[in-house]
Design a protein around this motif. Structure first.
Motif, PDB file in Angstrom:
ATOM      1  N   SER A 289       0.821  -1.197   0.000  1.00  0.00           N
ATOM      2  CA  SER A 289       0.000   0.000   0.000  1.00  0.00           C
ATOM      3  C   SER A 289       0.861   1.256   0.000  1.00  0.00           C
ATOM      4  O   SER A 289       2.016   1.248   0.402  1.00  0.00           O
ATOM      5  CB  SER A 289      -0.907   0.010   1.231  1.00  0.00           C
ATOM      6  OG  SER A 289      -0.133  -0.124   2.403  1.00  0.00           O
TER       7      SER A 289
ATOM      8  N   VAL B 277      -0.063   6.746   8.783  1.00  0.00           N
ATOM      9  CA  VAL B 277       0.579   5.481   9.162  1.00  0.00           C
ATOM     10  C   VAL B 277      -0.204   4.797  10.285  1.00  0.00           C
ATOM     11  O   VAL B 277      -0.292   3.569  10.329  1.00  0.00           O
ATOM     12  CB  VAL B 277       2.056   5.718   9.544  1.00  0.00           C
ATOM     13  CG1 VAL B 277       2.674   4.490  10.196  1.00  0.00           C
ATOM     14  CG2 VAL B 277       2.857   6.111   8.295  1.00  0.00           C
ATOM     15  N   LEU B 278      -0.809   5.584  11.193  1.00  0.00           N
ATOM     16  CA  LEU B 278      -1.544   4.996  12.321  1.00  0.00           C
ATOM     17  C   LEU B 278      -2.985   4.634  11.958  1.00  0.00           C
ATOM     18  O   LEU B 278      -3.745   4.191  12.808  1.00  0.00           O
ATOM     19  CB  LEU B 278      -1.519   5.945  13.519  1.00  0.00           C
ATOM     20  CG  LEU B 278      -0.124   6.168  14.123  1.00  0.00           C
ATOM     21  CD1 LEU B 278      -0.163   7.250  15.192  1.00  0.00           C
ATOM     22  CD2 LEU B 278       0.429   4.871  14.695  1.00  0.00           C
ATOM     23  N   THR B 279      -3.385   4.842  10.706  1.00  0.00           N
ATOM     24  CA  THR B 279      -4.719   4.409  10.283  1.00  0.00           C
ATOM     25  C   THR B 279      -4.578   3.423   9.122  1.00  0.00           C
ATOM     26  O   THR B 279      -4.867   2.254   9.265  1.00  0.00           O
ATOM     27  CB  THR B 279      -5.601   5.606   9.889  1.00  0.00           C
ATOM     28  OG1 THR B 279      -4.915   6.423   8.936  1.00  0.00           O
ATOM     29  CG2 THR B 279      -5.942   6.433  11.111  1.00  0.00           C
ATOM     30  N   ALA B 280      -4.068   3.903   7.973  1.00  0.00           N
ATOM     31  CA  ALA B 280      -3.981   3.027   6.796  1.00  0.00           C
ATOM     32  C   ALA B 280      -2.675   2.248   6.742  1.00  0.00           C
ATOM     33  O   ALA B 280      -2.589   1.260   6.022  1.00  0.00           O
ATOM     34  CB  ALA B 280      -4.135   3.849   5.523  1.00  0.00           C
ATOM     35  N   ASP B 281      -1.641   2.709   7.482  1.00  0.00           N
ATOM     36  CA  ASP B 281      -0.372   1.986   7.555  1.00  0.00           C
ATOM     37  C   ASP B 281       0.220   1.699   6.175  1.00  0.00           C
ATOM     38  O   ASP B 281       0.551   0.549   5.860  1.00  0.00           O
ATOM     39  CB  ASP B 281      -0.587   0.682   8.332  1.00  0.00           C
ATOM     40  CG  ASP B 281       0.707  -0.078   8.614  1.00  0.00           C
ATOM     41  OD1 ASP B 281       1.781   0.545   8.574  1.00  0.00           O
ATOM     42  OD2 ASP B 281       0.615  -1.293   8.852  1.00  0.00           O
TER      43      ASP B 281
ATOM     44  N   ILE C 133     -10.224  -1.780  10.175  1.00  0.00           N
ATOM     45  CA  ILE C 133     -10.971  -1.177   9.067  1.00  0.00           C
ATOM     46  C   ILE C 133     -11.322  -2.286   8.085  1.00  0.00           C
ATOM     47  O   ILE C 133     -10.447  -3.036   7.651  1.00  0.00           O
ATOM     48  CB  ILE C 133     -10.118  -0.074   8.403  1.00  0.00           C
ATOM     49  CG1 ILE C 133      -9.821   1.032   9.427  1.00  0.00           C
ATOM     50  CG2 ILE C 133     -10.821   0.480   7.170  1.00  0.00           C
ATOM     51  CD1 ILE C 133      -8.652   1.922   9.069  1.00  0.00           C
TER      52      ILE C 133
ATOM     53  N   TRP D 132      -8.489  -4.427   6.436  1.00  0.00           N
ATOM     54  CA  TRP D 132      -7.357  -3.696   5.844  1.00  0.00           C
ATOM     55  C   TRP D 132      -6.075  -4.128   6.541  1.00  0.00           C
ATOM     56  O   TRP D 132      -5.953  -3.989   7.763  1.00  0.00           O
ATOM     57  CB  TRP D 132      -7.606  -2.206   6.038  1.00  0.00           C
ATOM     58  CG  TRP D 132      -6.552  -1.318   5.474  1.00  0.00           C
ATOM     59  CD1 TRP D 132      -5.500  -0.768   6.157  1.00  0.00           C
ATOM     60  CD2 TRP D 132      -6.446  -0.853   4.130  1.00  0.00           C
ATOM     61  NE1 TRP D 132      -4.757   0.018   5.310  1.00  0.00           N
ATOM     62  CE2 TRP D 132      -5.310  -0.018   4.061  1.00  0.00           C
ATOM     63  CE3 TRP D 132      -7.195  -1.055   2.971  1.00  0.00           C
ATOM     64  CZ2 TRP D 132      -4.907   0.620   2.883  1.00  0.00           C
ATOM     65  CZ3 TRP D 132      -6.800  -0.420   1.810  1.00  0.00           C
ATOM     66  CH2 TRP D 132      -5.673   0.397   1.770  1.00  0.00           C
ATOM     67  N   PRO D 133      -5.102  -4.678   5.798  1.00  0.00           N
ATOM     68  CA  PRO D 133      -3.952  -5.288   6.468  1.00  0.00           C
ATOM     69  C   PRO D 133      -2.888  -4.297   6.916  1.00  0.00           C
ATOM     70  O   PRO D 133      -2.295  -4.448   7.976  1.00  0.00           O
ATOM     71  CB  PRO D 133      -3.399  -6.220   5.391  1.00  0.00           C
ATOM     72  CG  PRO D 133      -3.801  -5.610   4.087  1.00  0.00           C
ATOM     73  CD  PRO D 133      -5.070  -4.845   4.336  1.00  0.00           C
ATOM     74  N   GLY D 134      -2.598  -3.277   6.126  1.00  0.00           N
ATOM     75  CA  GLY D 134      -1.503  -2.381   6.468  1.00  0.00           C
ATOM     76  C   GLY D 134      -0.167  -3.012   6.130  1.00  0.00           C
ATOM     77  O   GLY D 134      -0.060  -4.228   5.930  1.00  0.00           O
ATOM     78  N   ALA D 135       0.849  -2.166   6.063  1.00  0.00           N
ATOM     79  CA  ALA D 135       2.171  -2.628   5.633  1.00  0.00           C
ATOM     80  C   ALA D 135       3.070  -3.001   6.805  1.00  0.00           C
ATOM     81  O   ALA D 135       3.954  -3.831   6.676  1.00  0.00           O
ATOM     82  CB  ALA D 135       2.847  -1.550   4.794  1.00  0.00           C
ATOM     83  N   GLY D 136       2.857  -2.369   7.968  1.00  0.00           N
ATOM     84  CA  GLY D 136       3.819  -2.565   9.053  1.00  0.00           C
ATOM     85  C   GLY D 136       3.177  -2.864  10.393  1.00  0.00           C
ATOM     86  O   GLY D 136       3.800  -2.670  11.435  1.00  0.00           O
ATOM     87  N   GLY D 137       1.931  -3.319  10.392  1.00  0.00           N
ATOM     88  CA  GLY D 137       1.305  -3.712  11.653  1.00  0.00           C
ATOM     89  C   GLY D 137       0.720  -2.571  12.462  1.00  0.00           C
ATOM     90  O   GLY D 137       0.357  -2.751  13.626  1.00  0.00           O
ATOM     91  N   THR D 138       0.599  -1.370  11.879  1.00  0.00           N
ATOM     92  CA  THR D 138       0.011  -0.263  12.655  1.00  0.00           C
ATOM     93  C   THR D 138      -1.312   0.226  12.064  1.00  0.00           C
ATOM     94  O   THR D 138      -1.794   1.284  12.454  1.00  0.00           O
ATOM     95  CB  THR D 138       0.972   0.939  12.763  1.00  0.00           C
ATOM     96  OG1 THR D 138       1.246   1.433  11.439  1.00  0.00           O
ATOM     97  CG2 THR D 138       2.258   0.553  13.451  1.00  0.00           C
ATOM     98  N   ALA D 139      -1.911  -0.528  11.146  1.00  0.00           N
ATOM     99  CA  ALA D 139      -3.218  -0.113  10.625  1.00  0.00           C
ATOM    100  C   ALA D 139      -4.209  -0.039  11.776  1.00  0.00           C
ATOM    101  O   ALA D 139      -4.281  -0.949  12.602  1.00  0.00           O
ATOM    102  CB  ALA D 139      -3.702  -1.095   9.559  1.00  0.00           C
ATOM    103  N   GLY D 140      -4.942   1.059  11.842  1.00  0.00           N
ATOM    104  CA  GLY D 140      -5.983   1.207  12.852  1.00  0.00           C
ATOM    105  C   GLY D 140      -5.496   1.596  14.239  1.00  0.00           C
ATOM    106  O   GLY D 140      -6.278   1.615  15.197  1.00  0.00           O
ATOM    107  N   GLU D 141      -4.206   1.959  14.372  1.00  0.00           N
ATOM    108  CA  GLU D 141      -3.673   2.301  15.707  1.00  0.00           C
ATOM    109  C   GLU D 141      -4.026   3.751  16.073  1.00  0.00           C
ATOM    110  O   GLU D 141      -3.155   4.550  16.454  1.00  0.00           O
ATOM    111  CB  GLU D 141      -2.157   2.096  15.753  1.00  0.00           C
ATOM    112  CG  GLU D 141      -1.729   0.645  15.726  1.00  0.00           C
ATOM    113  CD  GLU D 141      -1.960  -0.090  17.042  1.00  0.00           C
ATOM    114  OE1 GLU D 141      -2.366   0.550  18.032  1.00  0.00           O
ATOM    115  OE2 GLU D 141      -1.755  -1.313  17.061  1.00  0.00           O
ATOM    116  N   VAL D 142      -5.304   4.088  15.984  1.00  0.00           N
ATOM    117  CA  VAL D 142      -5.741   5.475  16.216  1.00  0.00           C
ATOM    118  C   VAL D 142      -5.529   5.918  17.653  1.00  0.00           C
ATOM    119  O   VAL D 142      -5.494   7.122  17.933  1.00  0.00           O
ATOM    120  CB  VAL D 142      -7.224   5.682  15.827  1.00  0.00           C
ATOM    121  CG1 VAL D 142      -7.391   5.585  14.320  1.00  0.00           C
ATOM    122  CG2 VAL D 142      -8.121   4.670  16.534  1.00  0.00           C
TER     123      VAL D 142
END
Lengths: 309, 309
Positions: A129, A234-238, B143, B150-160
């Motif tokens: 992504s 980065v903290l949402t879509a990463d 998400i 939604w997977p994210g690239a580095g393990g921080t997807a959704g870390e709001v």
């Protein structure tokens, strides 16, 4: 088997001062490219876009146009453009008007989403992504995954410019305080700096380099705003990478240096932020890359005849 | 044609105090469900999960288990779990150990992503996209788009939870200031309230209802934090709906009322926020819904024999 139908798509990026068009072949390769002035107002925008399509189609080796994509600021509802204030458009059936003028299927897309699709194609493989962060008069992003732009449900995907990061920050025209855009949007920075020149953000950076205290403070705010936008993405879509484009990005390394400095400084206080390697995840869109026009072309309606031909 | 192979998948949600398991059929329908205590530590977690799988598989009408999904806090790398501090795990090959114990393929997923997949399935069709906002000790989101997390690239997807919304806000253990989690995370709220009871956030809401000034202030911070998380999600991923779950969500309408009040109050000052209809886009996960376990089951490896059978 009959002769293959035309597979050329044209993409048009409509900016406040310039319209840029590219023609691409079926593989996405750029065949031709042109730029012209934008004529504002509804009739002016229709004419500017239609002329750009006709002129790029007339370039050697282009030929008949199968489909057109248009990237344009404003709220996009189907093929209509609403509230594109800088272009003097309140509500326009741009898709319908351009279809009538050029005789090809037309797709209308938000300009930042189009540029995100183009930046993804220009950059090549970027892993899972990418986010495209557009630093223009305002600030917005397009999020791309597997080559597709994340659509969102209500037209606010990527509107990171209106995430508030300081309840005591400057008032934003949107009604909130401390929006990222109030610190780092080109329009807000120009208003706060009150430079008379044509390139107020450039003037501001020059003054900061000359150690002007107010310029240093405003440049620091800009860097903090852009860094915050990167963190929010980065903290949402990463995304694996955040590609920065838009008018303010023409500052090039002068911009990247202060943003990276801010990202490094905030990481020094946070092992968590350090682990995100934010300063390594940002990069600039090449300044002459026609991301908006290319992305608009790639998002143009697929011409089914090509697959069947 | 031979007899159909077993199509039953089991999902396990590993919490700090309870392990919950469900068994589902090929269509995703829940066949059986059970809960047990969590035994902390690496051996304890392996035993707790393996026992939960065996017991739910032994329920009437379940039968052989084709695959297992596990949702667990911590950093997930392949089938390994790292830094799940509350569970006493530093680095554990949970997938390998549970595969050896129960004899089925195992997929390990972050607990919030698993709950997001489960919440999406429980809620039914939600249009293009949904966010699941987990209000527990910490705050994180998953998400979901077209049913996929939604997977994210580095393990921080959704870390709001670690988006900072106030540079002068409370210090966060992550090293930043004013993270959403410092205002609205169950752990941070409990520390700030210093209630002695077993349910400090509930005590805080009771005290606020009794007009305790400090409780009102902390409840206001919590509402502002949750509202900010909703705004960040809508201004980035733009989900059609934000489903709120996690331990703090057991407050039910008492939570929803203060968060909706905060979203309405901020919209009164902003036509832009008003247009997002944020207070209408949030809803609670039903409190007894096994979202984590169901989502883990749905994310378990697809059993190819089913498609071929």
């Amino acid at each position: 088997m009959t002769a293959a139908p035309p597979a050329v798509r044209v993409g048009v990026d409509v900016g406040g001062t310039k319209v840029e068009a590219v023609a691409i072949d079926a593989a996405g390769g750029i065949l031709a490219r042109m730029r012209r002035e934008t004529v504002r107002g509804e009739a002016g925008v229709i004419a500017s876009v239609s002329d750009a399509v006709a002129r790029v189609a007339a370039e050697p080796g282009v030929g008949p146009v199968a489909a057109v994509g248009i990237g344009i600021p404003g709220q996009i509802v189907g093929a209509r453009v609403r509230n594109a204030v800088n272009l003097g458009i309140s509500d326009l059936d741009l898709g319908g008007e351009v279809t009538a003028a050029v005789g090809a299927a037309v797709h209308v897309e938000n300009d930042v989403n189009a540029a995100a699709a183009g930046a993804y194609a220009i950059r090549g493989a970027v892993g899972a992504s990418m986010a495209y962060l557009n630093l223009g008069t305002g600030i917005a992003a397009g999020i791309v995954h597997d080559g597709r732009v994340w659509p969102g449900a209500g037209g606010t995907a990527g509107e990171v410019g209106h995430v508030s990061i300081d309840p005591r920050g400057p008032e934003c025209p949107c009604g909130q305080r401390g929006c990222i855009e109030t610190l780092a949007g080109g329009g807000a920075v120009a208003r706060r700096w009150s430079g008379d020149g044509e390139h107020p953000v450039l003037d501001l950076f020059d003054a900061a380099d000359a150690a002007d205290g107010r310029a240093l403070s405003l440049r620091g705010d800009l860097a903090r705003g852009v860094a915050a936008a990167v963190r929010v993405l980065v903290l949402t879509a990463d995304p694996a990478v955040v590609v920065i484009g838009g008018g303010v990005s023409r500052l090039g390394d002068r911009l990247l240096d202060v943003v990276r400095g801010e990202l490094r400084a905030s990481s020094e206080r946070s092992a968590f932020l350090t682990s995100l390697r934010l300063h390594e995840r940002i990069e600039l869109l090449p300044s002459d890359a026609p991301a908006g026009a290319l992305g608009a072309a790639l998002l143009a309606p697929a011409f089914e005849g090509v697959a069947r031909g």
